[in-house]
Write a protein that holds these residues in place. Structure first.
Motif, PDB file in Angstrom:
ATOM      1  N   LEU A  94     -11.804   5.353  27.204  1.00  0.00           N
ATOM      2  CA  LEU A  94     -11.965   4.325  28.202  1.00  0.00           C
ATOM      3  C   LEU A  94     -12.080   4.965  29.563  1.00  0.00           C
ATOM      4  N   GLY A  95     -13.273   4.912  30.119  1.00  0.00           N
ATOM      5  CA  GLY A  95     -13.523   5.507  31.420  1.00  0.00           C
ATOM      6  C   GLY A  95     -13.652   4.444  32.477  1.00  0.00           C
ATOM      7  N   ALA A  96     -14.858   4.296  33.015  1.00  0.00           N
ATOM      8  CA  ALA A  96     -15.091   3.392  34.136  1.00  0.00           C
ATOM      9  C   ALA A  96     -14.771   1.947  33.786  1.00  0.00           C
ATOM     10  N   ALA A  97     -14.854   1.592  32.521  1.00  0.00           N
ATOM     11  CA  ALA A  97     -14.603   0.208  32.135  1.00  0.00           C
ATOM     12  C   ALA A  97     -13.117  -0.096  32.000  1.00  0.00           C
ATOM     13  N   ALA A  98     -12.269   0.859  32.231  1.00  0.00           N
ATOM     14  CA  ALA A  98     -10.835   0.670  32.046  1.00  0.00           C
ATOM     15  C   ALA A  98     -10.238  -0.152  33.181  1.00  0.00           C
ATOM     16  N   GLN A 154       2.731  -1.394  31.581  1.00  0.00           N
ATOM     17  CA  GLN A 154       3.574  -1.788  30.460  1.00  0.00           C
ATOM     18  C   GLN A 154       2.788  -1.915  29.160  1.00  0.00           C
ATOM     19  N   TRP A 155       1.531  -1.489  29.184  1.00  0.00           N
ATOM     20  CA  TRP A 155       0.649  -1.600  28.028  1.00  0.00           C
ATOM     21  C   TRP A 155       1.189  -0.836  26.834  1.00  0.00           C
ATOM     22  N   VAL A 156       1.150  -1.459  25.682  1.00  0.00           N
ATOM     23  CA  VAL A 156       1.503  -0.820  24.419  1.00  0.00           C
ATOM     24  C   VAL A 156       0.187  -0.516  23.716  1.00  0.00           C
ATOM     25  N   PRO A 157      -0.159   0.767  23.524  1.00  0.00           N
ATOM     26  CA  PRO A 157      -1.441   1.113  22.899  1.00  0.00           C
ATOM     27  C   PRO A 157      -1.673   0.367  21.584  1.00  0.00           C
ATOM     28  N   GLY A 158      -2.833  -0.224  21.481  1.00  0.00           N
ATOM     29  CA  GLY A 158      -3.217  -0.975  20.292  1.00  0.00           C
ATOM     30  C   GLY A 158      -2.896  -2.453  20.358  1.00  0.00           C
ATOM     31  N   ALA A 202      -2.201   4.193  17.050  1.00  0.00           N
ATOM     32  CA  ALA A 202      -2.506   4.354  18.472  1.00  0.00           C
ATOM     33  C   ALA A 202      -1.260   4.861  19.178  1.00  0.00           C
ATOM     34  N   ASN A 203      -1.278   6.140  19.522  1.00  0.00           N
ATOM     35  CA  ASN A 203      -0.174   6.712  20.295  1.00  0.00           C
ATOM     36  C   ASN A 203      -0.574   8.078  20.825  1.00  0.00           C
ATOM     37  N   ALA A 204       0.193   8.577  21.759  1.00  0.00           N
ATOM     38  CA  ALA A 204      -0.038   9.900  22.360  1.00  0.00           C
ATOM     39  C   ALA A 204      -1.460  10.055  22.899  1.00  0.00           C
ATOM     40  N   GLY A 205      -2.012   8.963  23.447  1.00  0.00           N
ATOM     41  CA  GLY A 205      -3.341   9.035  24.031  1.00  0.00           C
ATOM     42  C   GLY A 205      -4.471   9.122  23.030  1.00  0.00           C
ATOM     43  N   GLN A 206      -4.207   8.758  21.776  1.00  0.00           N
ATOM     44  CA  GLN A 206      -5.226   8.834  20.723  1.00  0.00           C
ATOM     45  C   GLN A 206      -5.236   7.544  19.910  1.00  0.00           C
ATOM     46  N   LEU A 207      -6.441   7.112  19.531  1.00  0.00           N
ATOM     47  CA  LEU A 207      -6.618   6.058  18.540  1.00  0.00           C
ATOM     48  C   LEU A 207      -7.194   6.751  17.322  1.00  0.00           C
ATOM     49  N   CYS A 264      -9.959  10.911  15.320  1.00  0.00           N
ATOM     50  CA  CYS A 264      -9.182  10.435  16.455  1.00  0.00           C
ATOM     51  C   CYS A 264     -10.024  10.434  17.720  1.00  0.00           C
ATOM     52  N   PHE A 265      -9.660   9.560  18.622  1.00  0.00           N
ATOM     53  CA  PHE A 265     -10.434   9.322  19.827  1.00  0.00           C
ATOM     54  C   PHE A 265      -9.521   9.200  21.033  1.00  0.00           C
ATOM     55  N   PRO A 266      -9.975   9.638  22.198  1.00  0.00           N
ATOM     56  CA  PRO A 266      -9.175   9.464  23.406  1.00  0.00           C
ATOM     57  C   PRO A 266      -8.928   7.974  23.643  1.00  0.00           C
TER      58      PRO A 266
END
Length: 128
Positions: free
Chosen positions: A10-14, A23-27, A70-75, A85-87
């Motif tokens: 997630l770059g510019a669209a983030a 407070q976002w919980v990945p996923g 989804a954790n540690a900056g990876q999906l 895995c993806f950033p």
């Protein structure tokens, strides 16, 4: 065997950093949702179920069982004994396309048509 590849960086669209994003919980924004993933002109629909199971629906309607974390900056998506895995450092936003390159070197375009709303902090009444 069906070959597929997915990505999500997630770059510019983030989202901009806000208290909700902090407070976002990945996923959490994609659990129970379906995301369209286009790689090399092929669109798969990935349904990210709560609890870590997933379904990948191919253009011809085949459904491939998978799992996700989804954790540690990876999906990460696991299917058929393979893991990719993806950033993943910020939440998806509904209707905003995200392009990124996977750990396998494939570039894909992701589109979440809808996402879950972040949990709102509980406010206390006048009596606390």
């Amino acid at each position: 065997m069906t070959k597929f590849s997915i990505v999500t960086g997630l770059g510019a669209a983030a989202l901009l950093a806000t208290s909700a994003a902090a407070q976002w919980v990945p996923g959490s924004e994609i659990a129970g949702q379906t995301v369209q993933v286009e790689t090399n002109g092929v669109v798969n629909n990935i349904t990210f179920e709560p609890g870590g199971t997933a379904r990948i629906t191919t253009p011809n309607g085949n459904v491939v069982p998978a799992s996700w974390t989804a954790n540690a900056g990876q999906l990460c998506l696991n299917s058929g004994g393979a893991q990719e895995c993806f950033p993943y450092n910020q939440p998806f936003q509904a209707g905003q396309t995200v392009n990124a390159t996977s750990s396998c070197g494939a570039t894909s375009r992701w589109l979440a048509n809808s996402t879950n709303q972040p949990a709102q902090p509980q406010t206390r009444g006048e009596r606390g």
